[in-house]
Motif scaffolding. Structure first.
Motif, PDB file in Angstrom:
ATOM      1  N   SER A   1      -3.898  12.579  -2.883  1.00 34.77           N
ATOM      2  CA  SER A   1      -4.958  13.193  -3.673  1.00 34.77           C
ATOM      3  C   SER A   1      -6.068  12.190  -3.942  1.00 34.77           C
ATOM      4  CB  SER A   1      -4.366  13.727  -4.986  1.00 34.77           C
ATOM      5  OG  SER A   1      -5.126  13.338  -6.105  1.00 34.77           O
TER       6      SER A   1
ATOM      7  N   ILE B   1       4.880  12.892  -4.528  1.00 36.72           N
ATOM      8  CA  ILE B   1       3.510  12.758  -5.007  1.00 36.72           C
ATOM      9  C   ILE B   1       2.566  13.117  -3.857  1.00 36.72           C
ATOM     10  CG2 ILE B   1       1.806  11.198  -6.016  1.00 36.72           C
ATOM     11  CD1 ILE B   1       4.347  11.675  -7.779  1.00 36.72           C
TER      12      ILE B   1
ATOM     13  N   ASN C   1      -4.035  -5.234  -9.738  1.00 37.83           N
ATOM     14  CA  ASN C   1      -4.566  -3.862  -9.625  1.00 37.83           C
ATOM     15  C   ASN C   1      -4.221  -2.996 -10.832  1.00 37.83           C
ATOM     16  OD1 ASN C   1      -5.445  -4.604  -7.110  1.00 37.83           O
ATOM     17  ND2 ASN C   1      -3.767  -3.648  -6.003  1.00 37.83           N
TER      18      ASN C   1
ATOM     19  N   ASN D   1       5.565   9.141  -1.728  1.00 36.30           N
ATOM     20  CA  ASN D   1       4.161   9.159  -2.145  1.00 36.30           C
ATOM     21  C   ASN D   1       3.262   9.571  -0.971  1.00 36.30           C
ATOM     22  OD1 ASN D   1       1.813   8.779  -3.646  1.00 36.30           O
ATOM     23  ND2 ASN D   1       1.701   6.597  -3.130  1.00 36.30           N
ATOM     24  N   MET D   2       2.113  10.098  -1.313  1.00 34.95           N
ATOM     25  CA  MET D   2       1.098  10.554  -0.346  1.00 34.95           C
ATOM     26  C   MET D   2       1.701  11.557   0.631  1.00 34.95           C
ATOM     27  SD  MET D   2      -1.309   7.312   0.436  1.00 34.95           S
ATOM     28  CE  MET D   2      -0.910   5.742  -0.328  1.00 34.95           C
TER      29      MET D   2
ATOM     30  N   GLY E   1       0.771  -1.237   0.000  1.00 30.21           N
ATOM     31  CA  GLY E   1       0.000   0.000   0.000  1.00 30.21           C
ATOM     32  C   GLY E   1       0.803   1.290   0.000  1.00 30.21           C
TER      33      GLY E   1
ATOM     34  N   LYS F   1       3.142   1.484  -5.122  1.00 26.76           N
ATOM     35  CA  LYS F   1       3.906   0.870  -6.223  1.00 26.76           C
ATOM     36  C   LYS F   1       3.075   0.889  -7.507  1.00 26.76           C
ATOM     37  CE  LYS F   1       4.298  -2.979  -3.821  1.00 26.76           C
ATOM     38  NZ  LYS F   1       3.962  -2.486  -2.476  1.00 26.76           N
TER      39      LYS F   1
ATOM     40  N   PRO G   1       3.675  -6.928  -3.063  1.00 23.74           N
ATOM     41  CA  PRO G   1       4.286  -6.515  -1.781  1.00 23.74           C
ATOM     42  C   PRO G   1       4.949  -7.679  -1.050  1.00 23.74           C
ATOM     43  CG  PRO G   1       1.915  -6.698  -1.539  1.00 23.74           C
ATOM     44  CD  PRO G   1       2.212  -6.986  -2.987  1.00 23.74           C
TER      45      PRO G   1
ATOM     46  N   GLN H   1      -2.615  -9.629  -7.470  1.00 23.07           N
ATOM     47  CA  GLN H   1      -3.806  -8.818  -7.193  1.00 23.07           C
ATOM     48  C   GLN H   1      -4.351  -8.170  -8.471  1.00 23.07           C
ATOM     49  OE1 GLN H   1      -3.356  -6.491  -3.122  1.00 23.07           O
ATOM     50  NE2 GLN H   1      -1.376  -6.507  -4.127  1.00 23.07           N
TER      51      GLN H   1
ATOM     52  N   ILE I   1      -6.183  10.856  -7.459  1.00 24.50           N
ATOM     53  CA  ILE I   1      -5.225   9.785  -7.773  1.00 24.50           C
ATOM     54  C   ILE I   1      -5.830   8.432  -7.405  1.00 24.50           C
ATOM     55  CG2 ILE I   1      -3.013   8.746  -7.077  1.00 24.50           C
ATOM     56  CD1 ILE I   1      -1.793  11.519  -6.971  1.00 24.50           C
ATOM     57  N   SER I   2      -6.527   8.374  -6.265  1.00 21.04           N
ATOM     58  CA  SER I   2      -7.081   7.090  -5.848  1.00 21.04           C
ATOM     59  C   SER I   2      -8.350   6.724  -6.626  1.00 21.04           C
ATOM     60  CB  SER I   2      -7.344   7.081  -4.338  1.00 21.04           C
ATOM     61  OG  SER I   2      -8.273   8.086  -4.007  1.00 21.04           O
TER      62      SER I   2
END
Ligand SMILES: Nc1ncnc2c1ncn2[C@@H]1O[C@H](COP(=O)(O)OP(=O)(O)OP(=O)(O)O)[C@@H](O)[C@H]1O
Ligand SMILES: [Mg+2]
Length: 260
Positions: free
Chosen positions: A218, A215, A46, A186-187, A15, A18, A130, A44, A221-222
């Motif tokens: 946002s 980054i 994603n 990130n985040m 999480g 990546k 992960p 997964q 972004i999600s």
């Protein structure tokens, strides 16, 4: 060989972004006119769905590459992003690590299946699961560069040192060419003291390797993956798109200059 550009996004911590980062950066690079192949090596899947691919329509996946049944030419499919091809993930990847345990060359399956792909694509981006298991090892063995996405949290540095040790092992055992291309924050929330403190700490450890643009956290972004779009299509004028575009540029520059 030479200056081939296979870049693996890895971090055994879950999480951290990546998939989000790999996918959005790949889309930015494709948008700049380069030919990009994206490899979704996470069971997964994603990234596969984030690129708008409906999983039940997939006939070939990274699983076939690892098992030695196919190569990149027979598995790569087009995405909605021009210039961006995808080798999708599938759920049977879950079992691949176990199936490969006793196989010869088990660390080199992905590398072998990608032979010749550098001539067809300018960049190959690999999204890792992960873990530091065999799928990630295959990805690091195939890659020239690693990008490590991190969050500015207390435990991030601990995970980073474990990962850099793994990269050293890979370099010694399977892939002398592997190099850390960069650490991507990130985040990031510049209002939090902890974020700023951890950022300073990361800078100290990875001096020249930190990507200049963090980054931001946002919502857009999600949301983008559920619309099957990269952020540069979903919210093209937003701060997320701007940040990923800046990082993609910096990443390409580093690759062009051989990793520095
Ligand atoms: N900059 C961001 N702002 C807001 N949400 C984000 C951002 N980056 C990632 N996320 C969200 O955080 C979650 C984790 O991101 P992502 O799936 O990219 O991480 P990951 O490292 O690939 O996870 P895993 O280890 O499970 O593969 C997702 O729901 C994603 O939409
Ligand atoms: Mg992921």
């Amino acid at each position: 060989m030479g200056n081939y550009k296979i870049i693996c996004f890895a971090n055994q911590k879950g999480g951290v972004g990546k998939t989000t980062s790999a996918l959005n950066i790949a889309a930015c690079i494709a948008r700049s006119g380069k030919r990009v192949l994206f490899i979704d090596s996470d069971p997964q899947g994603n990234a596969t769905s984030g690129l708008g691919i409906v999983k039940r329509t997939i006939t070939h996946s990274v699983y076939d590459l690892l098992i030695g049944r196919a190569n990149w030419e027979t598995t790569a499919i087009n995405t909605n992003v021009r210039g961006l091809s995808l080798i999708p993930s599938s759920i049977n990847l879950v079992g691949a690590e176990l199936e490969l345990v006793d196989e010869a060359d088990r660390e080199y399956r992905l590398r072998n299946a990608l032979r010749g792909a550098e001539a067809r694509f300018d960049y190959i981006i690999i999204d890792c699961p992960p873990s530091l298991g065999l799928i990630t090892i295959n990805s690091l063995t195939a890659a020239k560069y690693v990008v490590i996405p991190v969050l500015c949290e207390y435990y991030s540095l601990e995970g980073l040192s474990q990962l850099t040790t793994t990269i050293k092992h890979i370099k010694r055992l399977y892939n002398p060419n592997i190099e850390l291309l960069g650490v991507l924050v990130n985040m990031f929330d510049g209002r939090l003291n902890l974020s700023i403190a951890v950022l300073e700490e990361i800078k100290r450890h990875f001096a020249g390797k930190l990507f200049r643009t963090p980054i931001p956290r946002s919502v857009k972004i999600s949301e983008a993956p559920s619309h099957g779009m990269p952020i540069t299509d979903y919210d093209r004028n937003g701060k997320g798109a701007a940040a990923y575009s800046a990082v993609a540029l910096e990443l390409m520059k580093r690759c062009e200059s051989g990793g520095n």
